[in-house]
Enzyme design. Structure first.
Site, PDB file in Angstrom:
ATOM      1  N   LEU A 177     -33.517   0.343   1.585  1.00 20.96           N
ATOM      2  CA  LEU A 177     -34.130  -0.339   0.452  1.00 20.96           C
ATOM      3  C   LEU A 177     -35.476   0.288   0.095  1.00 20.96           C
ATOM      4  O   LEU A 177     -35.799   0.462  -1.084  1.00 20.96           O
ATOM      5  CB  LEU A 177     -34.306  -1.828   0.767  1.00 20.96           C
ATOM      6  CG  LEU A 177     -33.018  -2.622   0.993  1.00 20.96           C
ATOM      7  CD1 LEU A 177     -33.341  -4.095   1.188  1.00 20.96           C
ATOM      8  CD2 LEU A 177     -32.047  -2.433  -0.168  1.00 20.96           C
ATOM      9  N   TYR A 178     -36.256   0.627   1.109  1.00 16.81           N
ATOM     10  CA  TYR A 178     -37.538   1.296   0.860  1.00 16.81           C
ATOM     11  C   TYR A 178     -37.292   2.633   0.162  1.00 16.81           C
ATOM     12  O   TYR A 178     -37.962   2.962  -0.828  1.00 16.81           O
ATOM     13  CB  TYR A 178     -38.272   1.510   2.178  1.00 16.81           C
ATOM     14  CG  TYR A 178     -39.483   2.407   2.053  1.00 16.81           C
ATOM     15  CD1 TYR A 178     -40.647   1.942   1.448  1.00 16.81           C
ATOM     16  CD2 TYR A 178     -39.450   3.714   2.535  1.00 16.81           C
ATOM     17  CE1 TYR A 178     -41.753   2.769   1.328  1.00 16.81           C
ATOM     18  CE2 TYR A 178     -40.556   4.549   2.416  1.00 16.81           C
ATOM     19  CZ  TYR A 178     -41.700   4.068   1.809  1.00 16.81           C
ATOM     20  OH  TYR A 178     -42.793   4.895   1.681  1.00 16.81           O
ATOM     21  N   ALA A 179     -36.321   3.400   0.666  1.00 16.09           N
ATOM     22  CA  ALA A 179     -36.017   4.699   0.067  1.00 16.09           C
ATOM     23  C   ALA A 179     -35.576   4.546  -1.386  1.00 16.09           C
ATOM     24  O   ALA A 179     -35.914   5.369  -2.242  1.00 16.09           O
ATOM     25  CB  ALA A 179     -34.942   5.420   0.878  1.00 16.09           C
TER      26      ALA A 179
END
Length: 243
Positions: free
Chosen positions: A154-156
């Site tokens: 999700l961060y990526a």
């Protein structure tokens, strides 16, 4: 050729740096001020921001949660009625580490609000000022784009989104004399990175990682390039691959 702010020394320019409470954003704000630029240092932690008041140079600390539409609009209004904006550096960000099956939708909402929506909205609010002076936008991103582990998907995703926004913005505003650069950073010695190493169950080799000051050096190099030149993407990693 459109007149760019880079034709003027940093001492005649004003920067807005987000995430300036600590780590990379703080180092960038301090370095730009040391080079003579006026700096509006934006962050969430009022105590850490207050410590910038006594730093050398022209630094104006501003406490604001940029995910809050009212607070962000107030910041834009304040800047529009005061100092001009020649440089915008997006360094604020949120991080979550968990696999997709363990991650709540609320986590995605937080990451999107902080890492994508807030910087996009702030850029749009300040764009008229950046266009007026032929400014620079620098987006602090991550080398996570090159390899995405399963527990940071999700961060990526938010980093991919900001890269796309930066690329499309560059196309839209380049003819107006505005340059847009993305800095993809490898592991950098910050309080957040120390926590990431702790979560990974590994010793924290701070001295072997990039330092916030290394990133600040890169930002200064980017925004002081000749008006004939433009850096669009830079990948900056620790020279010693000990992690």
């Amino acid at each position: 050729m459109t007149k760019r702010a880079v034709d003027r020394p940093l001492a005649t320019r004003h920067a807005v740096v987000t995430g300036a409470s600590s780590g990379i954003g703080r180092a960038i704000a301090l370095r730009l001020a040391a080079e003579g630029a006026g700096v509006t240092a934006v962050g969430r932690d009022p105590q850490r921001l207050a410590s910038l008041t006594g730093a050398p140079g022209r630094i104006i600390p501003v406490q604001a949660d940029l995910t809050d539409d009212v607070a962000r609009s107030a910041l834009v209004s304040r800047l529009s009625s005061g100092a001009r904006v020649d440089l915008l550096v997006h360094s604020a960000g949120a991080y979550r580490r968990a696999g997709h099956t363990e991650t709540a939708v609320d986590d995605l909402d937080v990451l999107y609000a902080t890492n994508v929506r807030a910087p996009y909205a702030l850029t749009m609010g300040l764009l008229p000022m950046l266009r007026a002076g032929g400014g620079d936008v620098v987006v602090i991103n991550s080398t996570i784009l090159a390899r995405t582990d399963g527990d940071v998907g999700l961060y990526a995703a938010t980093q991919h989104a900001m890269r796309s926004i930066a690329d499309s913005l560059r196309v839209a505003v380049n003819a107006d004399g505005v340059r847009v650069c993305t800095l993809h950073l490898g592991r950098t010695a910050t309080p957040l990175q120390a926590e990431i190493f702790r979560q990974e169950g590994r010793p924290y080799p701070a001295e072997s990682l990039l330092q916030p000051e290394d990133v600040a050096d890169a930002v200064v190099d980017v925004v002081t390039l000749s008006a004939r030149a433009e850096a669009t993407e830079i990948h900056l990693r620790p020279a010693e691959k000990c992690y």
